[in-house]
Design a protein around this motif. Structure first.
Motif, PDB file in Angstrom:
ATOM      1  N   ILE A   1      -1.342  -0.172  18.255  1.00 48.16           N
ATOM      2  CA  ILE A   1      -0.345  -0.255  17.304  1.00 48.16           C
ATOM      3  C   ILE A   1       0.154   0.620  16.899  1.00 48.16           C
ATOM      4  O   ILE A   1      -0.584   1.593  16.425  1.00 48.16           O
ATOM      5  N   SER A   2       1.582   0.849  16.248  1.00 49.67           N
ATOM      6  CA  SER A   2       2.206   1.913  15.608  1.00 49.67           C
ATOM      7  C   SER A   2       3.355   1.045  14.727  1.00 49.67           C
ATOM      8  O   SER A   2       3.500   0.162  14.684  1.00 49.67           O
ATOM      9  N   ALA A   3       3.686   1.856  13.899  1.00 49.16           N
ATOM     10  CA  ALA A   3       4.915   1.419  12.774  1.00 49.16           C
ATOM     11  C   ALA A   3       5.769   2.404  12.260  1.00 49.16           C
ATOM     12  O   ALA A   3       5.371   3.583  12.143  1.00 49.16           O
ATOM     13  N   VAL A   4       6.821   1.735  11.903  1.00 50.92           N
ATOM     14  CA  VAL A   4       7.949   2.617  11.185  1.00 50.92           C
ATOM     15  C   VAL A   4       8.083   1.744   9.810  1.00 50.92           C
ATOM     16  O   VAL A   4       8.296   0.588   9.603  1.00 50.92           O
ATOM     17  N   MET A   5       7.910   2.532   9.028  1.00 53.48           N
ATOM     18  CA  MET A   5       8.211   1.931   7.543  1.00 53.48           C
ATOM     19  C   MET A   5       9.078   2.780   6.801  1.00 53.48           C
ATOM     20  O   MET A   5       9.481   3.885   6.973  1.00 53.48           O
ATOM     21  N   GLY A   6       9.927   1.819   5.959  1.00 50.59           N
ATOM     22  CA  GLY A   6      11.191   2.421   5.168  1.00 50.59           C
ATOM     23  C   GLY A   6      11.488   1.837   4.008  1.00 50.59           C
ATOM     24  O   GLY A   6      11.013   0.685   3.571  1.00 50.59           O
ATOM     25  N   SER A   7      12.342   2.439   3.270  1.00 52.50           N
ATOM     26  CA  SER A   7      12.974   1.886   2.026  1.00 52.50           C
ATOM     27  C   SER A   7      14.085   1.239   2.207  1.00 52.50           C
ATOM     28  O   SER A   7      14.541   1.356   3.275  1.00 52.50           O
ATOM     29  N   ASN A   8      14.589   0.465   1.225  1.00 50.11           N
ATOM     30  CA  ASN A   8      15.778  -0.495   1.466  1.00 50.11           C
ATOM     31  C   ASN A   8      16.945   0.589   1.520  1.00 50.11           C
ATOM     32  O   ASN A   8      18.105  -0.064   1.887  1.00 50.11           O
ATOM     33  N   ARG A   9      16.809   1.623   1.137  1.00 50.63           N
ATOM     34  CA  ARG A   9      18.086   2.814   1.339  1.00 50.63           C
ATOM     35  C   ARG A   9      18.505   2.718   2.645  1.00 50.63           C
ATOM     36  O   ARG A   9      19.788   3.080   3.019  1.00 50.63           O
TER      37      ARG A   9
ATOM     38  N   ILE B   1       0.775  -1.161   0.019  1.00 45.79           N
ATOM     39  CA  ILE B   1      -0.013  -0.117  -0.127  1.00 45.79           C
ATOM     40  C   ILE B   1       0.846   1.395   0.288  1.00 45.79           C
ATOM     41  O   ILE B   1       0.432   2.208  -0.686  1.00 45.79           O
ATOM     42  N   VAL B   2       2.045   1.343   0.579  1.00 41.90           N
ATOM     43  CA  VAL B   2       2.669   2.442   0.855  1.00 41.90           C
ATOM     44  C   VAL B   2       3.853   2.451  -0.104  1.00 41.90           C
ATOM     45  O   VAL B   2       4.653   1.670   0.027  1.00 41.90           O
ATOM     46  N   SER B   3       3.762   3.566  -0.956  1.00 38.32           N
ATOM     47  CA  SER B   3       4.590   3.538  -2.067  1.00 38.32           C
ATOM     48  C   SER B   3       6.363   3.471  -1.964  1.00 38.32           C
ATOM     49  O   SER B   3       7.094   2.842  -2.568  1.00 38.32           O
ATOM     50  N   HIS B   4       6.625   4.078  -0.529  1.00 37.00           N
ATOM     51  CA  HIS B   4       7.996   4.263  -0.373  1.00 37.00           C
ATOM     52  C   HIS B   4       8.405   3.166   0.315  1.00 37.00           C
ATOM     53  O   HIS B   4       9.778   2.933   0.594  1.00 37.00           O
ATOM     54  N   ALA B   5       7.745   2.369   1.011  1.00 34.96           N
ATOM     55  CA  ALA B   5       7.951   1.232   1.918  1.00 34.96           C
ATOM     56  C   ALA B   5       8.509  -0.139   1.335  1.00 34.96           C
ATOM     57  O   ALA B   5       7.788  -0.836   0.578  1.00 34.96           O
ATOM     58  N   ASP B   6       9.478  -0.627   1.556  1.00 37.81           N
ATOM     59  CA  ASP B   6       9.920  -1.997   1.320  1.00 37.81           C
ATOM     60  C   ASP B   6       9.907  -2.837   2.600  1.00 37.81           C
ATOM     61  O   ASP B   6      10.301  -3.955   2.396  1.00 37.81           O
ATOM     62  N   TRP B   7       9.733  -2.192   3.864  1.00 40.68           N
ATOM     63  CA  TRP B   7       9.583  -3.078   5.087  1.00 40.68           C
ATOM     64  C   TRP B   7       8.883  -2.222   5.962  1.00 40.68           C
ATOM     65  O   TRP B   7       8.667  -0.981   6.019  1.00 40.68           O
ATOM     66  N   ALA B   8       8.486  -2.714   7.181  1.00 40.02           N
ATOM     67  CA  ALA B   8       7.911  -2.330   8.136  1.00 40.02           C
ATOM     68  C   ALA B   8       8.291  -2.925   9.560  1.00 40.02           C
ATOM     69  O   ALA B   8       8.460  -4.004   9.634  1.00 40.02           O
ATOM     70  N   PHE B   9       8.241  -2.176  10.537  1.00 38.98           N
ATOM     71  CA  PHE B   9       8.576  -2.456  11.779  1.00 38.98           C
ATOM     72  C   PHE B   9       7.587  -2.039  12.813  1.00 38.98           C
ATOM     73  O   PHE B   9       7.024  -0.883  12.821  1.00 38.98           O
ATOM     74  N   PHE B  10       7.137  -2.834  13.763  1.00 41.30           N
ATOM     75  CA  PHE B  10       5.782  -2.352  14.726  1.00 41.30           C
ATOM     76  C   PHE B  10       6.186  -2.304  16.319  1.00 41.30           C
ATOM     77  O   PHE B  10       6.941  -2.906  16.662  1.00 41.30           O
ATOM     78  N   CYS B  11       5.732  -1.340  16.567  1.00 42.79           N
ATOM     79  CA  CYS B  11       5.839  -1.042  18.105  1.00 42.79           C
ATOM     80  C   CYS B  11       4.192  -0.696  18.702  1.00 42.79           C
ATOM     81  O   CYS B  11       3.065  -1.154  17.963  1.00 42.79           O
TER      82      CYS B  11
END
Length: 424
Positions: A265-273, A104-114
């Motif tokens: 729940i919350s999350a951090v999403m990021g690119s492979n960069r 869904i999130v165009s910049h995201a390659d991974w997600a981390f949950f908190c």
């Protein structure tokens, strides 16, 4: 309005809970008739401890997106509760949820949950430093990124060292941004940006494309990490990171509030960069892998990904904004309605000490409508055109009440004390 049971609960809480209620959910900076304690919630409504019902424009300060206790979300959460919640390791739902976010999130390659927004922003800051090996983080002056010492808006219990490598700039001001970048020099780890300016006690402001793009250019040129703090606005502006609306992709984004419709729940999403930095940090919490919350999040994302929830809240928000403008002018008031219509901030022009705004929202509470005098609000999918029209009718009556009382209105003493403390 605050009733007998609410007052009794406040008295009991004062003996056993610091400040009686923590942070943004406390009523110390609200009119006296605002209730502190709530018994239940359903759809777009909340009931206080004395049984009074309110159409709730705070939506639990954002988490209520689809409607309180939406049966589709409750069904998914209940089904997972029968299997397990917090276990020795994560549920398979963690993988499913990460995969869905990446879809869904165009910049995201991974997600981390908190768990909370503060968790997410603090982890994003840590990742930026781990990725770059640098220290300086830039944030806009006055922006809110949580309650950790590095970003807490109040100084009690913090020390200057907590913010030693935090530099500020003026939102939407490219010259100010570039000056902060120059001050950071070769030590710039990242820029943390809000989707739009959504500070308390102030008009909201959208980012310009030039400002957003300059943030991206600076990070590209310097190797710094661009973070969008989407905790408050995520999935209310776009079915993507909110800066998709200005055509800019961050390296990291922070999420919370509404993507599980009230489950924590919350999350951090990021690119492979920046994945190397994310892989290298240590961050954990006993309840971060709650499978019930992940089940709720999966169900919520399935409902909202077609964009119809955003379309509806925008339509209702515009109806509310237009109606309030009309009835306020009828009574000689000018409203400053700013920001996204589905996340309205409603302030009064010519009301520097908020006495008019406080009187009006107090009158709305008496009529069964929970609006906020200085914080942005939220619309949810459970609201209807009839709810909006009833709000406008109540506002018409409330404006008349405030107009009649105008000569006798007094400012809220604690708000004045807060402004004085900030000034010094």
């Amino acid at each position: 309005m605050s009733g007998q049971r609410d007052q009794e609960l406040r008295a009991r809480a004062a003996k056993v809970m610091p400040s009686s209620a923590f942070g943004h959910v406390g009523t110390a900076l609200l009119p006296a008739n605002y209730p502190q304690f709530f018994e239940r919630a359903e759809g777009a409504y909340v009931w206080d401890a004395d049984g009074n019902r309110y159409l709730d424009y705070m939506c639990a300060f954002g988490p209520n997106l689809l409607g309180y206790r939406d049966p589709r979300i409750e069904s998914a959460a209940s089904a997972q509760a029968a299997r397990g919640d917090v276990m020795t390791g994560p549920s398979p739902l963690a993988v499913e949820l990460a995969e869905k976010f990446v879809e869904i999130v165009s910049h995201a390659d991974w997600a981390f949950f908190c768990k909370n927004g503060t968790d997410a922003t603090t982890i994003a800051r840590t990742i930026a430093r781990a990725q770059t090996g640098r220290r300086k983080i830039l944030i806009a002056e006055g922006s809110y990124h949580g309650a950790a010492p590095w970003c807490n808006p109040f100084p009690a219990g913090t020390v200057p060292e907590d913010r030693a490598h935090m530099l500020t700039f003026t939102f939407n001001d490219i010259a100010s941004l570039e000056a902060a970048v120059a001050e950071a020099g070769d030590d710039l780890a990242g820029i943390i940006a809000t989707p739009f300016k959504h500070e308390a006690f102030a008009n909201q402001e959208f980012p310009t494309q030039d400002y957003a793009r300059r943030c991206r250019e600076i990070c590209d040129a310097s190797g710094a990490v661009l973070v969008v703090d989407d905790v408050r606005a995520g999935f209310r502006l776009a079915v993507d990171c909110s800066w998709a609306t200005v055509g800019v992709k961050p390296d990291l984004s922070c999420w919370g509030k509404c993507f599980a419709n009230g489950y924590s729940i919350s999350a951090v999403m990021g690119s492979n960069r920046v994945k190397q930095g994310a892989d290298s940090i240590f961050a954990t919490g006993s309840f971060w892998q709650s499978a019930i919350s992940m089940a709720a999040a999966l169900a919520t994302l399935d409902i909202i990904r077609d964009g119809k929830v955003i379309e509806k809240t925008v339509r209702l928000g515009q109806r509310l904004r237009d109606g309030l403008d009309e009835v306020s002018r009828r009574h000689g008031f000018t409203l400053n309605q700013t920001g996204p219509v589905q996340m309205p901030q409603i302030l009064f022009e010519g009301d520097p000490d908020f006495r008019i705004g406080f009187a009006w929202t107090s009158a709305m509470i008496d009529r069964g409508f929970y609006l906020h005098p200085w914080h942005n609000m939220f619309l949810c999918d459970a609201m209807t055109e009839e709810d909006i029209d009833q709000t406008i009718a109540a506002a018409d009556s409330a404006f008349a009440t405030v107009r009649a009382a105008l000569p006798t209105l007094q400012p809220h003493e604690r708000v004045l004390a807060l402004f004085s403390a900030r000034a010094h």
